[in-house]
Design an enzyme around this catalytic site. Sequence first.
Site, mmCIF file in Angstrom:
data_model
loop_
_atom_site.group_PDB
_atom_site.id
_atom_site.type_symbol
_atom_site.label_atom_id
_atom_site.label_comp_id
_atom_site.label_asym_id
_atom_site.label_seq_id
_atom_site.Cartn_x
_atom_site.Cartn_y
_atom_site.Cartn_z
ATOM 1 N N TYR A 49 37.407 45.268 38.053
ATOM 2 C CA TYR A 49 38.792 44.882 38.342
ATOM 3 C C TYR A 49 39.110 43.653 37.500
ATOM 4 C CZ TYR A 49 38.867 47.936 42.452
ATOM 5 O OH TYR A 49 38.825 49.016 43.287
ATOM 6 N N HIS A 99 42.952 42.606 36.707
ATOM 7 C CA HIS A 99 44.233 42.028 37.152
ATOM 8 C C HIS A 99 44.691 40.931 36.185
ATOM 9 C CE1 HIS A 99 43.969 44.234 40.920
ATOM 10 N NE2 HIS A 99 42.742 43.779 41.096
#
Length: 372
Positions: free
Chosen positions: A94, A96
């Site tokens: 992840y 982001h």
Amino acid sequence: MLIGIAKEIKDNEFRVGMTPASVAEAVHHGHEVMVETKAGLGIDATDDHYREAGAEIASTAKKVFAKADMIIKVKEPQAGERKMLRGDQLLFAYLHLAPDPEQTKDLVESGAICIAYETVTDDHGGLPLLAPMSEVAGRMSVQAGAHALEMAQGGRGVLLAGVPGVQPAKVVIIGGGVAGENAAYMALGMGADVTVLDRNVDTMRALVVRFGPALKTIYSTRLTIEEQVLAADLVIGAVLVPGSEAPKLISKAMVKKMKKGAVLVDIAIDQGGCFETSHPTTHADPTFIVDGVVHYCVANMPGAVSHTSTYALNNVTLPFVLALADKGYKQAMLDDAHLMNGLNVHRGKVTYKAVADDLGYEFVAPRDAIAA
């Protein structure tokens, strides 16, 4: 390929990139796996469990980053980890990036090939590697919000379910996607008065079909958001614009007018948050108060239930890990356009348009970047 698993170092992050079972699958495919010592303790996986699965145990993260061809993580690499990335290395985690200019800058400068779980797509227009964590975060948001509503936590002193003769708490969920649906599931199950706001009529129809008349749905506009938020005891922000910074749907002025002791839970905080007053918090210090309103903005909510989260995540990431390792990243992406959508940074170029637009980078299409 040598796959590296480093221990997660974000505050109270207990998940791990690969379970022993996933490691065994990679070894069965002919790959080597190096795991940092104690990386799996948050899921009750010891070094011996990883050794039995065929992994080599490394004494430090530095050794993992120095040797691995591909680094598998859960959360985005922290500043010290980003300094260890190499220009020929794959990073799968992840990321982001849109609300995180410092991380984006470091990844661009590293020259690494960075693939984000949260922008890999599927045939149905979904985000399959984000979905299980959205399920977890949606469900956790209600239990976190219920706790924050207690007087000792700064809340209004309202029990989510109420009791006979006393009305339940009013829960407003902004966004009816995976996280919002799971928040509704939990809130309804706990007996709250639940309303979901969304702009997709089909989404609202599907929610009503699933939950029946107990769930209220309202088309989301500035006016309806304000009306519902000002009447709410608990507001859960569950909006998502894939890869982009989350839109700010609740302003500072609106927060000032909310009930004192009401609670805001911002599931979108990983993407910058959907409340103007939000800023990231940690499991160690999860809440803060603005104008009498309690804010819960933990940026890695699923990390608190690491066992459930890690296994749910590995269920969906493992096929992609094996494809990248078996074929090499270029061929794996050429064979799978959905995996190619996960490419955010490639050898100094930003290859995800929303990130480039939000942070002012030149956008290079992932296929063009790979070809170059």
